[in-house]
Design an enzyme around this catalytic site. Sequence first.
Site, PDB file in Angstrom:
ATOM      1  CG  ASP A 452      -2.072   0.757   1.086  1.00  0.00           C
ATOM      2  OD1 ASP A 452      -2.419   1.333   0.214  1.00  0.00           O
ATOM      3  OD2 ASP A 452      -2.941   0.585   2.199  1.00  0.00           O
ATOM      4  CB  CYS A 499      -3.145  -1.292  -2.428  1.00  0.00           C
ATOM      5  SG  CYS A 499      -4.151  -0.274  -1.533  1.00  0.00           S
ATOM      6  CG  ASP A 521      -9.403   2.645  -0.438  1.00  0.00           C
ATOM      7  OD1 ASP A 521      -8.826   1.526  -0.494  1.00  0.00           O
ATOM      8  OD2 ASP A 521      -8.568   3.542   0.591  1.00  0.00           O
TER       9      ASP A 521
HETATM   10  C1  DGJ Z   1      -5.721   2.050   2.063  1.00  0.00           C
HETATM   11  C2  DGJ Z   1      -6.353   0.749   1.365  1.00  0.00           C
HETATM   12  O1  DGJ Z   1      -6.746   1.084   0.051  1.00  0.00           O
HETATM   13  C3  DGJ Z   1      -7.150  -0.195   2.131  1.00  0.00           C
HETATM   14  O2  DGJ Z   1      -7.669  -1.143   1.580  1.00  0.00           O
HETATM   15  C4  DGJ Z   1      -6.332  -0.554   3.252  1.00  0.00           C
HETATM   16  O3  DGJ Z   1      -5.636  -1.429   3.214  1.00  0.00           O
HETATM   17  C5  DGJ Z   1      -5.979   0.791   4.128  1.00  0.00           C
HETATM   18  N1  DGJ Z   1      -5.218   1.653   3.388  1.00  0.00           N
HETATM   19  C6  DGJ Z   1      -5.406   0.357   5.503  1.00  0.00           C
HETATM   20  O4  DGJ Z   1      -4.481   1.379   5.964  1.00  0.00           O
END
Ligand code: DGJ
Length: 696
Positions: A452, A499, A521
């Site tokens: 992420d 991500c 998200d």
């Molecule tokens: C952003 C991501 O897109 C979510 O799916 C999740 O992993 C959160 N961060 C966690 O902090």
Amino acid sequence: MPINHLNQTWILETSTTAYALGINTDGLLAHSYWGCLLPRLEDYPPPPVREKWASFNNAAHLTPEEYPIPHGMKFTQPGIMVRFADGVRDLRVRFDSFEEQKGATPELSMHFQEEHYPVRLNLHYRLYETEDLIERWVSITNFGDDPIELQRILSTSWNFPSGDRYRLSHLTGKWNDEMHLHRELLTPGIKVLESRRLTTSHHHNPWFAIDEGNASEAQGRVWFGTLVWSGNWKIEAEVTDFDSTRVHIGLNDWDFAWQLKKGETFTTPPALAGFTTDGFGAASRKFHNHIRDHLIPHGNTPHQVLYNSWEATSFNVNETSQTELAEIAANIGVELFVVDDGWFHGRNDDRAGLGDWWPDEKKFPNGLTPLIKKVNDLGMDFGLWIEPEMVNPDSELYRSHPDWVIHFPNRPRSESRNQLILNLARTAVRDYLFTVIDNLLTTNDIRFIKWDMNRNVSEPGWPDAPGDPREIWVRYVEGLYDLWGKLRNKHPQVIWQSCSGGGGRADLGILRFADQIWVSDNTDATARLSIQEGFSQVFPAITMESWVTDVGKDLLPLEFRFHVSMCGALGIGAHLAHWSEDEQKEAAKHIADYKKIRQIIQFGDQYRLLPTKNDGLTAIQYLSKDKYEGLLFVFRTFLPDPINPQRVFPRGLNQNAIYKMDVEPKPRSGKAWMETGLQFDLENFQSSMRYFHKIN
Ligand code: DGJ
């Protein structure tokens, strides 16, 4: 022959298209053709030369240059801008030589020599014949003693046949609302799309399609392209005052600088593009095939059905909460259990912990092993979330290395989500991250990593940079690729997901490392329909992780939510312990169905039959490559009654073969299904999935 050479002209042929260029009588490398493959090499037009038109424009200005070089009197967009040590800001190059490399993906390199300075500019081409794609990039070498400043260096300019009625398609959005398709007519001037955020961004995607204003999903001439890069980028769609339309694409020149020292070469990221006469759908499928066959590391392996606990337990991650979810997940058929944010040292909310990548001692007193063992005993693989590029000021890492973050001296360090960005251009930072993540993957049986990145850049400084600190824009991304690449090589069993707060880093550059992208998200299934459709312009379903969650559950039946997520790599993100027994049973059925048909979705061809903008009725088709079997997904969102729903016309079927379609009593020929279509009588917020297959 894929690469043909005739008297200083080059004709690059793919299975159905051709691209031609040559040195014109003025000595300029001019673009002469990009379109359908022609029967004979002599059919291609010679490199154009245009007469000087007035004292306000020189001849070079009027010619579609293959890579526009700024010298003399030119006011159109340049590919490159340099400053020599003596202050000269003008580049004059002469064609020197070319090389051809044969093989599965043939290459052409053309070399140009600066007329005065010891500098060589190279234009590179690579052909992907089956997918009708051409990749282009540029490199420049400084053979002199003095450094040269590169101020702009794009990967390519794509020229289109002369005309002024071109339409640009592009994708825009924002966090939680990515990938919306826009189409607009280009008019004289420059339309700029870009990212200045250090990553690709949720806001625009480095993808374009150009058509003559009349292409549809199924037909029409479309030129389309993207940049294989995960940092700052720029697209300039330019229509000149002589109706010449070009798309320039490459690294963003905003705040860009690069010191090219003695003996050094700078190479741009590749730009990939293609041409088709079969509309936007075919353009997407060519990219889909390319991404699956040439880019993603596990293009032949179907993705497992995963469960991710983020929307269920947020930061409250511990052995008890995760075991409860894992037991239900295993029961309904999940194959991979992923623990998201909240598992590591000091992480109870988003204010602390990033940087300290070892299990939190209170939540996991015996490390992750007991939970992983439980998950494995339940028959599932285990996956984990990390955000390596980030650090919270409240972390052991930041307390030890406050200088490791991107920052300017004498300026505040702006936090976003309470975090700062580690400067991955620095070797020490990458070494640290490699050691901790390698240790995590070596000491635990982890089969999936969600990588992420939850903020954009501010104060883009690099106080002790060895060269120009503005090189950070490129060196950061190269550092990211270096780190990710080393981890991938050391742990080939891991499937990686890209991500960035959803779809902030969705691009072909990252797909050389990650197999999947977390697209948004936003997990509301109705919003997701259009986000997923935008995503599909570029990316195949196999790369699209999509969760069924509880968002919108009062309005949207579980089946609808499943059908939307089944259009990609299916995942579940709902709070399973809150699901009734009936819901769990229904979910188990959808998951079992998905496992039977995922081959078609993940490896087949996708057709956008009715786009989401179609007033509440959306239809998507997947067809196996051998055209033996396929699926139709139809979704009705809100449509006030009374309606007479549009028919859905399948595409791409084998015309003479007989296909049996679920529910429909009579088998029919492929041609009949495609010509007469099917009617779906759905209620508001109802969906349907139909399987069909050949019977002869
Ligand atoms: C952003 C991501 O897109 C979510 O799916 C999740 O992993 C959160 N961060 C966690 O902090």
